[in-house]
Enzyme design. Structure first.
Site, PDB file in Angstrom:
ATOM      1  N   GLU A  41     -27.860 -69.827  23.905  1.00 60.78           N
ATOM      2  CA  GLU A  41     -27.815 -69.464  22.432  1.00 60.78           C
ATOM      3  C   GLU A  41     -27.882 -68.080  22.657  1.00 60.78           C
ATOM      4  OE1 GLU A  41     -31.453 -70.098  20.258  1.00 60.78           O
ATOM      5  OE2 GLU A  41     -30.427 -69.451  18.215  1.00 60.78           O
ATOM      6  N   ARG A 265     -36.099 -78.914  33.601  1.00 55.03           N
ATOM      7  CA  ARG A 265     -35.948 -77.521  33.823  1.00 55.03           C
ATOM      8  C   ARG A 265     -36.729 -76.974  34.872  1.00 55.03           C
ATOM      9  NH1 ARG A 265     -37.728 -76.152  28.319  1.00 55.03           N
ATOM     10  NH2 ARG A 265     -36.258 -74.191  28.623  1.00 55.03           N
ATOM     11  N   LYS A 275     -38.723 -67.820  26.842  1.00 60.10           N
ATOM     12  CA  LYS A 275     -38.133 -66.807  26.059  1.00 60.10           C
ATOM     13  C   LYS A 275     -39.276 -65.920  25.150  1.00 60.10           C
ATOM     14  CE  LYS A 275     -33.328 -67.994  25.238  1.00 60.10           C
ATOM     15  NZ  LYS A 275     -32.308 -68.588  24.446  1.00 60.10           N
TER      16      LYS A 275
END
Length: 571
Positions: A41, A265, A275
RNA sequence: AGCUCGAUAGUAUAAGGGUAGUACAUCAGAUUUUGGUUCUGUCUGUCUAGGUUCGAAUCCUGGUCGAGCUACCA
């Protein structure tokens, strides 16, 4: 390359996704075609977690003769921006990968809209005008079934008309949503009539003001995969509960059957990968920016001096599996040391705010020599360089001990060491200032001990680095260390049980950056930004972009392994 | 609490019913004009209880522990 061909060319065992792909290929699925995608994104900078995903997705395609699309998942205009698109593209290329096609979920807005109408027509979607709070309340909880919305049974015609009005901009933000009509009692919360379209009168970085309704992730990602005919859609574990929905939409719309697979992850010790937290560090001024060399962002780690090769090697070594993991940052450091040991020239730098001056009392005043010192003992082709030597040289304070311990084999009163590439010297006299601090060491050098033509017969244990006082070039050195003081900040934060979502900031390592002065060899004076060297006995360093003519700035990428430091720690 | 996913040395990751292996880390030694590199050796492991089987890390059942899910984010 066929799987069999590859089998013979590698030792490495297959990860679970590779196994799935090989099974698919042998089963003739999609005629053996493999097409993956990397779907960021565009709302932030890429970090090491993304590197793992990039290496996986592109690596899979390379391994099986397929390709990878770069697809920006840009369905939320309020958080996304082209600035991020550009940095993401640069980072992927820097890592060493080239995508087959650059796509955007926003390329498919019209198609996605039509999919939504199809669903309405099939009686599988409805316009809900409940408020966000009402929808949340009716959703129930994992143990309590949800309740049907009062708008759930509108007619197809009414839904269609309302949805078209949504698109036309008739309603304000949040007034209505389009929801899939599935099952408000499903144990999978994502099946409780998920919202698939919402109204946002916002400017989109690519479609501008064309749209005021935007699809949600669940209604965009799988369909985008299908439109591109992605064969293997690889994502992280938290999307597992979305997979049934991913498949449901594909099935209801009868489109290309992309399949989703999930892996765990990357988590790394002594840092954070979210983030949100990284953003806080930047915005709170705890680091200098997204490219601060302490950040786990690709921009940061690149500025720190890491190479793309070392990152790919790291991603290869950490493996791919489904269990949660916390990788020791030591492995990352191993990967970069391994490469830099092979590739960088050794140079000498006295990294010390207060170096000690060493005076060779029996070396003629005014005499200078040019020494030829090998650049890299690991690489014969690296050649030699010229290093000036004279009567006075700087050495580091750590390389002298007035009262040495037994295992200390550097300078001490009466002891001998070799000055790297020069002579063996013996420490005769310690000069101190009025505060008692050592300022100079008076030594005698052994003329027959010159490097390469040593006939002295002496054998000294210690070799230390030095820089000629007359030729030293001043520099600034930034010694970077781990960003956080604790191994697993995320877990520590949880254990603090604080309501303050800035609590993790208290776990920062206060000495993650120590700036010191240094005196370096003159031939370092004109190194280009980004070039890498090994400061002998210190570590690997790279020239920072903050350097200006006359003011060199070096970033420490990583230290050398230091057996002595371990010894000291033990004592 | 419900659903889902997971559990193999300190950390990761293999072994797909048949010798538990590899890397990093640890420790010890050798070499070394970097206390670096290199080399050698060393240490520690199948969450638990049952079951199936000649044989289980692997298959089955129960338990335990960990993670995720309950945004008009992705």
């Amino acid at each position: 390359m066929t799987p069999a061909a590859h089998e013979s060319s590698t030792e490495r065992s297959l990860n679970f996704i590779e196994q799935i792909i090989e099974e698919d290929i042998s089963a003739g699925l999609h005629d053996g075609r493999v097409l993956t995608r990397f779907p960021p994104e565009p709302n932030g900078y890429l970090h090491l977690g993304h590197a793992k995903s990039i290496c996986l997705n592109f690596g899979l395609a390379q391994r099986y003769g397929g390709q990878t699309n770069l697809r920006f998942d840009d369905t939320n205009p309020v958080t996304e921006d082209t600035e991020y698109v550009d940095s993401i593209k640069a980072d992927v290329r820097w890592l060493g990968f080239e995508w087959a096609e650059e796509r955007y979920a926003s390329d498919y807005f019209e198609q996605l809209y039509n999919f939504a109408e199809t669903l309405i027509q099939k009686g599988l979607a409805y316009v809900d005008e409940s408020t966000a709070q009402e929808i949340a309340a009716m959703k129930g909880s994992p143990t309590v079934p949800g309740q049907n919305s009062p708008y759930r049974d509108r007619s197809v015609e009414e839904n269609l008309s309302l949805f078209r009005q949504m698109r036309a901009g008739t309603f304000p933000d949040g007034a209505k949503v389009l929801r899939a009509k599935i099952d408000m009692a499903s144990p999978n919360m994502h099946f409780r009539d998920p919202i698939i379209y919402r109204i946002k009168h916002a400017h989109h970085h690519r479609t501008g003001d064309t749209w005021c309704i935007y699809p949600m992730y669940d209604f965009a990602h799988g369909q985008s995969d299908a439109i591109e005919q992605i064969t293997h859609s690889v994502c992280t574990l938290e999307f597992i509960p979305h997979r049934p929905l991913y498949e449901w939409f594909i099935e209801q719309l009868a489109i290309f059957p992309s399949k989703q697979y999930e892996f765990a992850r990357l988590n790394l010790t002594y840092t954070v990968m979210s983030k949100r937290k990284l953003k806080k560090l930047v915005e709170g001024g705890f680091v200098t920016g997204w490219d601060d060399p302490r950040m786990p962002t690709l921009a940061g780690i690149r500025r720190r001096g890491y190479t793309a090769d070392s990152l790919r090697e790291f991603c290869e070594r950490i493996g791919v599996a489904k269990r949660d993991n916390l990788i020791d940052v030591g492995l990352l450091e191993f990967c970069i040391r391994e490469e830099l040991n092979r590739t960088t020239d050794r140079v000498m730098a006295v990294v010390d705010d207060k170096p000690i001056k060493l005076v060779l009392t029996n070396y003629p005043e005014g005499k200078e020599e040019t020494l030829h010192i090998e650049n890299n003992p690991e690489d014969e082709t690296a050649g030699t360089r010229e290093v000036p030597f004279g009567r006075k040289v700087y050495v580091e304070r750590d390389d002298f001990m007035e009262v040495p311990s037994k295992k200390y084999f550097r300078l001490a009163p009466g002891k001998m060491v070799r000055l790297k590439g020069a002579y063996i010297v013996q420490c005769d006299e310690v000069i101190k200032d009025e505060t008692g601090e050592v300022t100079e060491l008076h030594c005698t050098y052994i003329p027959e001990s010159k490097s390469g033509q040593d006939t002295s017969g002496l054998n000294v244990k210690g070799t230390i680095h030095w820089v000629s006082v007359a030729h030293a070039v001043p520099a600034e050195v930034r010694l970077y260390d781990r960003l956080f003081a604790v191994e697993n900040p995320a877990v520590e934060e949880k254990e603090m049980e604080s309501d303050d979502d800035n609590a993790f900031l208290s776990l920062l390592n206060p000495t993650s950056l120590v700036t010191v002065k240094a005196l370096v060899e003159p031939n370092l004076a004109d190194r280009a930004v980004g070039s890498r060297v090994q400061f002998m006995r210190k570590g690997y360093f790279t020239v920072d972009a903050d350097s200006t003519p006359g003011h060199l700035v070096f970033n420490r990428t990583v230290t050398l392994k230091d057996a002595w430091a371990k010894e000291v720690k033990k004592a």
